[in-house]
Design an enzyme around this catalytic site. Sequence first.
Site, PDB file in Angstrom:
ATOM      1  N   HIS A 101       5.320   0.805  -4.071  1.00  0.00           N
ATOM      2  CA  HIS A 101       4.430  -0.512  -3.734  1.00  0.00           C
ATOM      3  C   HIS A 101       5.008  -1.288  -4.909  1.00  0.00           C
ATOM      4  O   HIS A 101       5.081  -0.909  -5.914  1.00  0.00           O
ATOM      5  CB  HIS A 101       2.931   0.062  -4.018  1.00  0.00           C
ATOM      6  CG  HIS A 101       2.263  -0.965  -3.830  1.00  0.00           C
ATOM      7  ND1 HIS A 101       1.847  -1.695  -2.375  1.00  0.00           N
ATOM      8  CD2 HIS A 101       1.550  -2.114  -4.655  1.00  0.00           C
ATOM      9  CE1 HIS A 101       0.991  -2.557  -2.651  1.00  0.00           C
ATOM     10  NE2 HIS A 101       0.906  -2.742  -4.011  1.00  0.00           N
ATOM     11  N   ARG A 148      -4.114   3.765  16.631  1.00  0.00           N
ATOM     12  CA  ARG A 148      -3.564   3.969  15.485  1.00  0.00           C
ATOM     13  C   ARG A 148      -3.383   5.612  15.301  1.00  0.00           C
ATOM     14  O   ARG A 148      -2.227   6.109  14.907  1.00  0.00           O
ATOM     15  CB  ARG A 148      -4.456   3.555  14.328  1.00  0.00           C
ATOM     16  CG  ARG A 148      -3.690   3.377  12.777  1.00  0.00           C
ATOM     17  CD  ARG A 148      -4.563   2.843  11.849  1.00  0.00           C
ATOM     18  NE  ARG A 148      -4.489   1.476  11.964  1.00  0.00           N
ATOM     19  CZ  ARG A 148      -3.669   0.239  11.659  1.00  0.00           C
ATOM     20  NH1 ARG A 148      -2.605   0.996  11.123  1.00  0.00           N
ATOM     21  NH2 ARG A 148      -3.914  -0.831  11.721  1.00  0.00           N
ATOM     22  N   THR A 162      -2.453   8.946  -0.807  1.00  0.00           N
ATOM     23  CA  THR A 162      -3.490   9.516  -0.495  1.00  0.00           C
ATOM     24  C   THR A 162      -4.507   8.783   0.736  1.00  0.00           C
ATOM     25  O   THR A 162      -3.918   7.765   0.888  1.00  0.00           O
ATOM     26  CB  THR A 162      -4.583   9.527  -1.671  1.00  0.00           C
ATOM     27  OG1 THR A 162      -4.719   8.244  -2.086  1.00  0.00           O
ATOM     28  CG2 THR A 162      -3.988  10.607  -2.579  1.00  0.00           C
TER      29      THR A 162
HETATM   30  C1  GAR Z   1       9.560  -3.119  -1.020  1.00  0.00           C
HETATM   31  O1  GAR Z   1       9.179  -3.945  -1.909  1.00  0.00           O
HETATM   32  C2  GAR Z   1       8.567  -2.232  -1.182  1.00  0.00           C
HETATM   33  O2  GAR Z   1       7.908  -1.990  -2.146  1.00  0.00           O
HETATM   34  C3  GAR Z   1       7.461  -2.908  -0.219  1.00  0.00           C
HETATM   35  O3  GAR Z   1       8.287  -3.506   0.796  1.00  0.00           O
HETATM   36  C4  GAR Z   1       9.521  -3.758   0.384  1.00  0.00           C
HETATM   37  C5  GAR Z   1      10.616  -2.996   1.347  1.00  0.00           C
HETATM   38  O4  GAR Z   1      11.788  -3.331   0.910  1.00  0.00           O
HETATM   39  N1  GAR Z   1       6.639  -1.987   0.295  1.00  0.00           N
HETATM   40  C6  GAR Z   1       5.196  -2.295   0.504  1.00  0.00           C
HETATM   41  O5  GAR Z   1       4.835  -3.501   0.418  1.00  0.00           O
HETATM   42  C7  GAR Z   1       4.197  -1.192   0.916  1.00  0.00           C
HETATM   43  N2  GAR Z   1       2.926  -1.866   1.142  1.00  0.00           N
HETATM   44  P1  GAR Z   1      13.085  -2.366   1.773  1.00  0.00           P
HETATM   45  O6  GAR Z   1      12.572  -2.431   3.388  1.00  0.00           O
HETATM   46  O7  GAR Z   1      14.153  -3.370   1.529  1.00  0.00           O
HETATM   47  O8  GAR Z   1      12.947  -1.377   1.088  1.00  0.00           O
END
Ligand code: GAR
Length: 198
Positions: A113, A69, A145
């Site tokens: 999120h 990572r 963070t």
């Molecule tokens: C969105 O719903 C975003 O909030 C989520 O993934 C999706 C991406 O959609 N993010 C997470 O779950 C981060 N932990 P997109 O590629 O169409 O923007």
Amino acid sequence: MKNIVILISGSGSNMAAIAHAAEQDHWAERLNARVVAVLSNRADAQGLRVAQAHGLATGVLDHKAFDSREAFDAALIAEIDRFSPDLVALAGFMRILTPAFVAHYAGRLLNIHPSLLPAFPGLDTHQRAIDAGCQFAGATVHQVTPQLDHGGILAQAVVPILSGDTANDLAARVLTQEHLIYPRAVAHFLRSIDSSRA
Ligand code: GAR
């Protein structure tokens, strides 16, 4: 000019919403800001094609090509920093970031999120909200963070959970709101950089 780099892993609809707002609301003239690049850890991320259609530079850094990572994040920092970013916006970037990465971009790293943080950090947020019997769900734009899905909240949107909702139904309802709040929060963040530099 303030440079925005957006990181994606999938469909990139939040990235597209930001790119669209930047064009539609004339961020170059009004906010002295522009999206300079869209980077993905997956070559097959659909959002890369969408970004190219917006005329944006794209790049791919496959995390599977790295032993750790830390090594991936170091290479990602090098790639991102080619674009001298004032803001790095995570938009469905499905990687856990190392403390070194987060520290490198401290104060200029945002995420969206799909839950009303601090409720439901992590994955599978929509099913967890349904299973918990929540009546409302939503999305949160926040500073990143070292602790996953924590950090100062810049914007939230709330949607109802309707009886019979599947996780997909709820995800779609939340996503429409994400597309509204993320560009708005980014614009607000860009203005706040101006006032802190003034
Ligand atoms: C969105 O719903 C975003 O909030 C989520 O993934 C999706 C991406 O959609 N993010 C997470 O779950 C981060 N932990 P997109 O590629 O169409 O923007």
